[in-house]
Write a protein that holds these residues in place. Sequence first.
Motif, mmCIF file in Angstrom:
data_model
loop_
_atom_site.group_PDB
_atom_site.id
_atom_site.type_symbol
_atom_site.label_atom_id
_atom_site.label_comp_id
_atom_site.label_asym_id
_atom_site.label_seq_id
_atom_site.Cartn_x
_atom_site.Cartn_y
_atom_site.Cartn_z
ATOM 1 N N TRP A 1 -65.590 29.401 25.212
ATOM 2 C CA TRP A 1 -66.810 29.221 24.415
ATOM 3 C C TRP A 1 -67.301 27.787 24.155
ATOM 4 C CZ3 TRP A 1 -62.602 31.840 21.816
ATOM 5 C CH2 TRP A 1 -61.994 30.914 20.948
ATOM 6 N N HIS B 1 -69.185 31.867 13.411
ATOM 7 C CA HIS B 1 -67.825 31.102 12.757
ATOM 8 C C HIS B 1 -68.051 30.882 11.518
ATOM 9 C CE1 HIS B 1 -63.801 29.863 13.587
ATOM 10 N NE2 HIS B 1 -63.798 28.462 13.336
ATOM 11 N N SER C 1 -58.721 34.021 11.359
ATOM 12 C CA SER C 1 -57.285 34.533 10.616
ATOM 13 C C SER C 1 -57.727 34.558 9.205
ATOM 14 C CB SER C 1 -56.210 33.299 10.766
ATOM 15 O OG SER C 1 -55.751 33.305 11.950
ATOM 16 N N GLY D 1 -56.384 32.950 15.248
ATOM 17 C CA GLY D 1 -55.498 31.939 15.912
ATOM 18 C C GLY D 1 -54.293 31.796 14.920
ATOM 19 N N TYR E 1 -52.416 23.727 11.062
ATOM 20 C CA TYR E 1 -52.931 23.773 12.430
ATOM 21 C C TYR E 1 -52.617 22.338 13.116
ATOM 22 C CZ TYR E 1 -56.565 27.324 10.669
ATOM 23 O OH TYR E 1 -57.086 28.407 10.266
HETATM 24 C C1 LIG Z 1 -59.963 28.249 16.492
HETATM 25 C C2 LIG Z 1 -61.072 29.530 16.299
HETATM 26 C C3 LIG Z 1 -60.665 30.892 15.525
HETATM 27 C C4 LIG Z 1 -59.326 31.059 15.228
HETATM 28 O O1 LIG Z 1 -59.302 30.371 13.812
HETATM 29 P P1 LIG Z 1 -58.020 30.495 12.860
HETATM 30 O O2 LIG Z 1 -58.455 29.715 11.829
HETATM 31 O O3 LIG Z 1 -56.834 29.681 13.618
HETATM 32 O O4 LIG Z 1 -57.746 31.888 12.918
HETATM 33 C C5 LIG Z 1 -61.601 31.911 15.721
HETATM 34 N N1 LIG Z 1 -62.829 31.429 16.128
HETATM 35 C C6 LIG Z 1 -63.276 30.215 16.756
HETATM 36 C C7 LIG Z 1 -64.677 30.032 17.216
HETATM 37 C C8 LIG Z 1 -62.393 29.019 16.661
HETATM 38 O O5 LIG Z 1 -62.692 27.970 17.209
#
Ligand SMILES: *Cc1c(COP(=O)(O)O)cnc(C)c1O
Length: 412
Positions: free
Chosen positions: A82, A166, A207, A224, A366
């Motif tokens: 992405w 997101h 997450s 993630g 992270y």
């Molecule tokens: C990194 C990311 C995730 C995972 O996020 P976590 O907080 O580590 O679970 C999901 N979606 C997008 C777009 C990301 O950039």
Amino acid sequence: MSSYPARAVVDLGAIRSNVRALADHAPTAAVMAVVKADGYGHGLLPTARAAVDGGATWLGAAQADEALALRAGGLDVRVLTWLYSTGVPMEALLLADVDLSVAAPWALDRVVAAARATGRTARVHLKVDTGLGRNGLTPADLPDVLDGALRAQAEGALRVTGVWSHLAFADEPDHPTVRRQAEVFADAVRVVEAAGATLEVRHLANSAATLTNPAIHHDLVRPGLAVYGLSPVPALGGPGAYGLTPAMTLEAELATVKRVPAGHGVSYAHAYVTPAETVLGVVPIGYADGVPRHASGSLPDHPGGPVQVGGRRSAVAGRVCMDQFVLDLGPDARDVAGDRVELFGTGAAGGPTAEDWARAAGTISYEIVTRVGARVPREYVGEAPSDAAAAGAATDHEGGLAGAVATGGSAA
Ligand SMILES: *Cc1c(COP(=O)(O)O)cnc(C)c1O
């Protein structure tokens, strides 16, 4: 076997069980394990294989090169990428059957051109900025791009497969923006479906939202951090509260142990001065290996990052250097060169965690795991038989990121 005096030991069994736990938290959704940034520092291919063994049917890679490395490594589940700019190898992504995010009008043009050039039908996920204010189409831009996408769909160049977004405050589940973004997202889905798209997946949850907000799991969740066993909402609970186990243990061996008198300055700028006669231990891993310099320790105001040595807790004394840092082991220390020092791990038996280091350095876990340096070897334990078979097969494809990962390198 590497002679490097430190290593990140990654428990693939923990990754498998974390993915199973995430799937249990989201029983109505498929799981996309996000493996960007070299599997959050854990190693792209071993991590991805373990996640698939644990039940992930999608893999998420921010960068195009990471997505291509997954295919080169033999991963054959769905892969979404992405985050790319105008130099993106769009044709190669299509030929590798990677799902593509479209977050800007130019990206749609590139996808359509690449589809025509390769004869492939792209699978496109429209990324909507529902309030994060980062990548994504604004709701105002969405109708035009959607119109273009559906025209390209009619000619067979692509399929509008997903709508996604997101969250800005996923780690604060009750924050008013979470509900607001969920509503904007639902509106965007309605707009796309009303225009005639038959969506395969709607996805919004990282997450934190996977673990705390079932109302927005939709068809696919994108964890993630939790895949690697770290808590995305430490204020609400540690990994154990969510059935997760931290997968990475960062350890090193003491290089030097020596007795010094009271009042001895330690490391650059003498930020720490021994309060009494004591034993110092030198740990041969520093900020070039990902040990945060912000976790330097100067008594009494700023205790350094925590470590476990010989069953006891100690902490960074003085500045973290590029290649090393120092511990004040106390006057009675019996430690010797070669003894194991654990910087972080599962937290079992009172050991320090990546979250403890994040707190000591004023950051988030992270950043602690993703910044473990490329020169720190990754060692894998808890391999399933299929991991071992795949690792053997992958040596046929070395080169690029896949090769770098095999030698402990970082794709980040
Ligand atoms: C990194 C990311 C995730 C995972 O996020 P976590 O907080 O580590 O679970 C999901 N979606 C997008 C777009 C990301 O950039």
